[in-house]
Design an enzyme around this catalytic site. Sequence first.
Site, mmCIF file in Angstrom:
data_model
loop_
_atom_site.group_PDB
_atom_site.id
_atom_site.type_symbol
_atom_site.label_atom_id
_atom_site.label_comp_id
_atom_site.label_asym_id
_atom_site.label_seq_id
_atom_site.Cartn_x
_atom_site.Cartn_y
_atom_site.Cartn_z
ATOM 1 C CE LYS A 1 71.004 77.906 69.144
ATOM 2 N NZ LYS A 1 71.059 77.891 67.697
ATOM 3 C CE LYS B 1 59.995 67.024 73.328
ATOM 4 N NZ LYS B 1 60.080 67.257 71.892
ATOM 5 C CG ASN C 1 56.042 70.659 73.061
ATOM 6 O OD1 ASN C 1 54.847 70.817 73.303
ATOM 7 N ND2 ASN C 1 56.658 71.317 72.114
ATOM 8 N N GLY D 1 62.888 57.773 61.043
ATOM 9 C CA GLY D 1 62.853 57.776 62.507
ATOM 10 C C GLY D 1 61.493 57.312 62.993
ATOM 11 N N GLY E 1 60.756 57.688 66.664
ATOM 12 C CA GLY E 1 60.674 58.108 68.068
ATOM 13 C C GLY E 1 59.518 59.077 68.297
ATOM 14 N N GLY E 2 59.607 59.844 69.376
ATOM 15 C CA GLY E 2 58.522 60.761 69.761
ATOM 16 C C GLY E 2 58.214 61.796 68.686
ATOM 17 C CE1 TYR F 1 67.233 73.243 68.683
ATOM 18 C CE2 TYR F 1 69.394 74.270 68.437
ATOM 19 C CZ TYR F 1 68.410 73.726 69.232
ATOM 20 O OH TYR F 1 68.595 73.650 70.584
ATOM 21 N N GLY G 1 65.951 72.490 61.526
ATOM 22 C CA GLY G 1 64.917 72.521 62.558
ATOM 23 C C GLY G 1 64.735 73.858 63.267
#
Length: 254
Positions: free
Chosen positions: A15, A64, A85, A120, A122-123, A202, A221
């Site tokens: 988006k 990223k 990012n 989580g 991760g990044g 999101y 999100g």
Amino acid sequence: MKLFTIFGNPVAHSKSPRMYNKCFKFYKMNTYCYTRTLLENGEDIIKVFKMLNISGASVTVPHKEWAYKLADEVRGIAKEIKAVNCLVLEGDKIVGYNTDALGFVESIKEFNYKSVLIIGAGGTAKALSLMFKNADILNRSEKRLKDFTNHSTYTWDTFKPKQYDLIINTTSAGLSDDNLPAPKEILENLFQNAKYAADVIYFETPFQKLAKKYNLQIKDGSDMLVYQGVLQFEKFVDFKIDKKEVAHLMKSVL
Ligand code: NDP
């Protein structure tokens, strides 16, 4: 003409073009345009940035880390997170930033919590762990937990639920499937005692649906998406922005 883009794979669902172009239009920046770029190989990110003569770019999954490695210079919290990012052409340098973590914190500023569990490793979890220094980390597998040396870390097998005010899902479980980010029994146990559930995805995920059953206050999100976008927009333009106004504009197209 100034061109901006989002690099990702996949990227068709993004988006971001609507969010940034809405703001360019509002500020009458008629020569600014934001588009999408499907980038298959993260190693090419800077080559493509230069080839397309881009002034700034957002970077999303899974590029990223490549953006972090290949930017001419990395500034701010991105150095600790080791993920970028946002890439901005500043003079003759392509500079990397990370606005995800600050965007997330802004998105839950009305929450009043003391204890936090991040699900989580991760990044995104890495970025958020820098904002929530006392958070515990829960991940389905062991390997990535070694990156969290300053936190108590658990796998599903070693986790013994305790009371946390805020439970954050940073996994991609529920993004394109019906999975919960941890076994249902663990989540139900956590939700019985928690006040808030926040998700970086999101739209409504199984994680959020389950939290709703326990009457938790939920945040998906989308506000994180907006606030990390506001911070990127600020870097893309050369005037002082009204952050509230930019957030309002971005929200209006989601
Ligand atoms: P990474 O690939 O770095 O990490 C993914 C994490 O999710 C790992 O811990 C992985 O566990 C875990 N995981 C994946 N699938 C499952 C599953 N089925 N069950 C349990 N755990 C699972 O991803 P990112 O951190 O870059 O992104 C994570 C999410 O954050 C994405 O959905 C992304 O879209 C979203 N995001 C949203 C933003 C926003 O603005 N709203 C900004 C940035 C990201 P393991 O280690 O075991 O593989």
